[in-house]
Design an enzyme around this catalytic site. Sequence first.
Site, PDB file in Angstrom:
ATOM      1  N   ASP A  45       0.837  -1.196   0.000  1.00  0.00           N
ATOM      2  CA  ASP A  45       0.000   0.000   0.000  1.00  0.00           C
ATOM      3  C   ASP A  45       0.873   1.247   0.000  1.00  0.00           C
ATOM      4  OD1 ASP A  45      -3.238   0.276   0.694  1.00  0.00           O
ATOM      5  OD2 ASP A  45      -2.074   2.101   1.010  1.00  0.00           O
ATOM      6  N   ASP A  71       3.990   2.321  -4.091  1.00  0.00           N
ATOM      7  CA  ASP A  71       2.956   2.732  -5.035  1.00  0.00           C
ATOM      8  C   ASP A  71       2.872   1.643  -6.096  1.00  0.00           C
ATOM      9  OD1 ASP A  71       1.379   3.834  -7.017  1.00  0.00           O
ATOM     10  OD2 ASP A  71       2.380   5.787  -7.006  1.00  0.00           O
ATOM     11  N   TYR A 164     -10.565   6.633 -17.124  1.00  0.00           N
ATOM     12  CA  TYR A 164     -10.747   5.693 -16.014  1.00  0.00           C
ATOM     13  C   TYR A 164     -11.689   4.567 -16.419  1.00  0.00           C
ATOM     14  CZ  TYR A 164     -12.817   4.175 -11.514  1.00  0.00           C
ATOM     15  OH  TYR A 164     -13.293   3.450 -10.451  1.00  0.00           O
ATOM     16  N   LYS A 168     -10.606   0.640 -16.759  1.00  0.00           N
ATOM     17  CA  LYS A 168     -11.279  -0.403 -15.987  1.00  0.00           C
ATOM     18  C   LYS A 168     -11.950  -1.425 -16.906  1.00  0.00           C
ATOM     19  CE  LYS A 168     -10.648   0.727 -11.587  1.00  0.00           C
ATOM     20  NZ  LYS A 168      -9.897  -0.160 -10.670  1.00  0.00           N
ATOM     21  N   THR A 197     -19.314   3.916  -3.011  1.00  0.00           N
ATOM     22  CA  THR A 197     -19.109   3.377  -1.669  1.00  0.00           C
ATOM     23  C   THR A 197     -18.618   4.506  -0.760  1.00  0.00           C
ATOM     24  OG1 THR A 197     -16.814   2.755  -2.164  1.00  0.00           O
ATOM     25  CG2 THR A 197     -18.507   1.064  -2.491  1.00  0.00           C
TER      26      THR A 197
END
Length: 300
Positions: A45, A71, A164, A168, A197
């Site tokens: 992380d 990273d 993005y 994805k 979320t």
Amino acid sequence: MMAGFLDERAGLGGKVAAVVGGGFGIGAAISTALAEAGVDLAICDIDAAAMEETAQAARALGRTVTTCHADATDEAALDAYYDRLAKDFGRLDILVNVAGGTRRRAFMEASRAAIADDIQRNYGYVVQSVQRAVPLIRRSGDGGSIVSFTTIEAHRGAAGFSVYAGAKAATTNFTRAMAVELGKEKIRLNCIAPDTTPSRGNINGLPPEYGEAFMRLPDAVKPQGMAMYIPRGEQPPPEALADAVLFLASDLARFVSGTTLHVDGGTMAAAGFLDWPFGDGFVPVPLAGTLERMYRDGDG
């Protein structure tokens, strides 16, 4: 009794998992859930403090945990993580690619550097991660499970998130293709596609003025947008996404491969139908009840 039965069927105890982006938020929930299921962890992380907190919680459960502050989008750093994993565990059973994210921006206003970052953060590192993980999974000869996080935006026209969404979507189809390529080795690859979320990543993806305006709303009003948008009426918490990972990582899903599991409270199924207020109900556009309240003066 039932818990013991499910634990036995799931077969997670004693396995080793790599969680890329497993230090905070959704990733922390996943790391913790795997640890509670008896899985040892290698966590990577970018947030060192959060990662160590998650690792300590897993160790308190009796799990062996190794960590790497890195990273995931940095190729050398991700290779170093896998080198450390191979040295510490010598094998791998489960890989969860959680890391990702973006900021809302118009495509024509995005710099080439921002575009490249979106692609690497949401697709490029996943390819590298899978390529490094597969040889470690092969060592047992028993197969394994790879779970990568995609998004609902990979399945719809997400204005303001175009690169993005495209990255994805690439992760989604890469997963599907690799599930076919590795199927006979019993290495399963699947995706989880969340929508909104209550996570730091989702909040950070919006321009600051949006978040500031939202925070100024009365507390009683804040959930109303989600109640309109999500058929279930509330956002899935990180633990709900962790439950989906447990299922896909376990033997309960041993014949599930090459698919995407939507953990979104029904927004993918709704496909644009919103539960408009003032009596309109579930329709794609507001009807008279809502429109009258919004434009009661005739000019908005």
